[in-house]
Scaffold this active site. Structure first.
Site, mmCIF file in Angstrom:
data_model
loop_
_atom_site.group_PDB
_atom_site.id
_atom_site.type_symbol
_atom_site.label_atom_id
_atom_site.label_comp_id
_atom_site.label_asym_id
_atom_site.label_seq_id
_atom_site.Cartn_x
_atom_site.Cartn_y
_atom_site.Cartn_z
ATOM 1 N N LYS A 1 0.808 -1.192 0.000
ATOM 2 C CA LYS A 1 0.000 0.000 0.000
ATOM 3 C C LYS A 1 0.856 1.264 0.000
ATOM 4 O O LYS A 1 0.360 2.360 -0.192
ATOM 5 C CB LYS A 1 -0.888 0.036 1.281
ATOM 6 C CG LYS A 1 -1.838 -1.114 1.426
ATOM 7 C CD LYS A 1 -2.436 -1.075 2.863
ATOM 8 C CE LYS A 1 -2.595 -2.501 3.337
ATOM 9 N NZ LYS A 1 -3.002 -2.595 4.729
ATOM 10 N N GLY A 2 2.140 1.078 0.244
ATOM 11 C CA GLY A 2 3.015 2.231 0.495
ATOM 12 C C GLY A 2 3.083 3.249 -0.630
ATOM 13 O O GLY A 2 3.353 4.426 -0.396
ATOM 14 N N GLU A 60 7.070 2.451 -6.559
ATOM 15 C CA GLU A 60 7.239 1.968 -5.183
ATOM 16 C C GLU A 60 7.594 3.130 -4.260
ATOM 17 O O GLU A 60 8.206 4.119 -4.686
ATOM 18 C CB GLU A 60 8.325 0.873 -5.199
ATOM 19 C CG GLU A 60 8.782 0.351 -3.866
ATOM 20 C CD GLU A 60 7.729 -0.386 -3.056
ATOM 21 O OE1 GLU A 60 6.614 0.134 -2.925
ATOM 22 O OE2 GLU A 60 8.050 -1.475 -2.533
ATOM 23 N N ARG A 110 0.087 6.409 7.370
ATOM 24 C CA ARG A 110 0.137 6.490 5.894
ATOM 25 C C ARG A 110 -0.497 7.770 5.364
ATOM 26 O O ARG A 110 -0.160 8.245 4.296
ATOM 27 C CB ARG A 110 -0.590 5.295 5.259
ATOM 28 C CG ARG A 110 0.077 3.954 5.479
ATOM 29 C CD ARG A 110 -0.549 2.928 4.537
ATOM 30 N NE ARG A 110 -0.237 1.554 4.882
ATOM 31 C CZ ARG A 110 0.863 0.903 4.512
ATOM 32 N NH1 ARG A 110 1.767 1.512 3.781
ATOM 33 N NH2 ARG A 110 1.049 -0.345 4.866
ATOM 34 N N ASP A 139 14.985 0.054 -0.075
ATOM 35 C CA ASP A 139 15.791 -0.053 1.144
ATOM 36 C C ASP A 139 16.893 -1.082 0.874
ATOM 37 O O ASP A 139 17.889 -0.768 0.223
ATOM 38 C CB ASP A 139 14.830 -0.430 2.277
ATOM 39 C CG ASP A 139 15.459 -0.420 3.643
ATOM 40 O OD1 ASP A 139 16.319 0.418 3.906
ATOM 41 O OD2 ASP A 139 15.073 -1.264 4.476
ATOM 42 N N LYS A 189 17.094 4.649 -0.034
ATOM 43 C CA LYS A 189 18.081 4.565 1.055
ATOM 44 C C LYS A 189 19.278 3.793 0.511
ATOM 45 O O LYS A 189 19.402 2.587 0.750
ATOM 46 C CB LYS A 189 17.499 3.799 2.248
ATOM 47 C CG LYS A 189 16.518 4.541 3.121
ATOM 48 C CD LYS A 189 16.174 3.663 4.332
ATOM 49 C CE LYS A 189 14.996 4.190 5.105
ATOM 50 N NZ LYS A 189 14.542 3.239 6.156
#
Ligand code: IMP
Ligand code: MG
Length: 181
Positions: free
Chosen positions: A44-45, A100, A166, A104, A132
């Protein structure tokens, strides 16, 4: 603007997000001139980034979504990609843009890119809101990235901690006391 009390500080404001997302989307729009890509949002990000991003595209696009998990409820990667919702569309022969929230370790996107390539996509590119880079363990890099960030756990603009935060319209750094207690 009021900052959520669980935030250490605001890293990226709504204005900074909007301006940079626009810039990146305009670049994507140029690069895909004459094509009709399938824009795949990773639930869901990515939802808020995705919604903002696609509204700056002028080319014809089709929208689709996948839900995967590589994280449990915590802040540390658990290491196995699990497909919770698959695409509706066939990617065979399609130009795919994966959208996305954050890259990471790179585990999620390395696996997704391999999967969609294996299914016969004509091309697969990756657009991320946050990168990141310092945390990378898998050989994958975003083709389009909005912001390089330090190794801090961030929330808001789609990103969560334990399914919370969120909806915050900015990107904030989560207070360590929230996940270390
Ligand atoms: P990767 O597979 O290690 O690259 O992790 C990517 C996923 O981890 C992202 O889609 C997020 O769901 C989650 N994630 C990584 N860092 C953060 C963060 O700082 N805040 C919220 N979620 C994060
Ligand atoms: Mg995610």
């Amino acid at each position: 603007m009021n900052m959520h009390p669980d935030c250490e500080r605001i890293m990226l404001t709504e204005d900074q997000l909007r301006a940079r997302v626009r810039e990146v989307a305009e670049k994507v729009d140029k690069d895909y001139d004459g094509k009709r890509p399938l824009v795949v949002g990773i639930l869901k990000g990515s939802i808020i980034f995705y919604a903002d991003f696609i509204r700056f595209l002028t080319m014809p696009v089709e929208l689709d979504f996948m839900a995967v998990s590589s994280y449990g409820s915590g802040a540390v990667s658990s290491g196995k990609l699990n497909i919770k919702k698959d695409l509706d569309r066939d990617v065979k022969g399609r130009d795919v843009i994966i959208v996305e929230d954050i890259i990471d370790s790179g585990f999620t996107l390395a696996n997704l890119k391999a999967l969609l390539t294996e299914r016969g996509a004509a091309s697969v590119s990756i657009a991320t809101l946050l990168n990141k880079a310092e945390r990378r363990e898998y050989g994958v890099a975003p083709d389009y990235n909005c912001f390089d960030i330090e190794n801090e756990f961030v929330i808001g603009y789609g990103l969560d901690y334990n399914e919370q935060y969120r909806h915050l319209p900015y990107i904030g750094i989560l207070k360590r006391s929230v996940y270390e207690k």
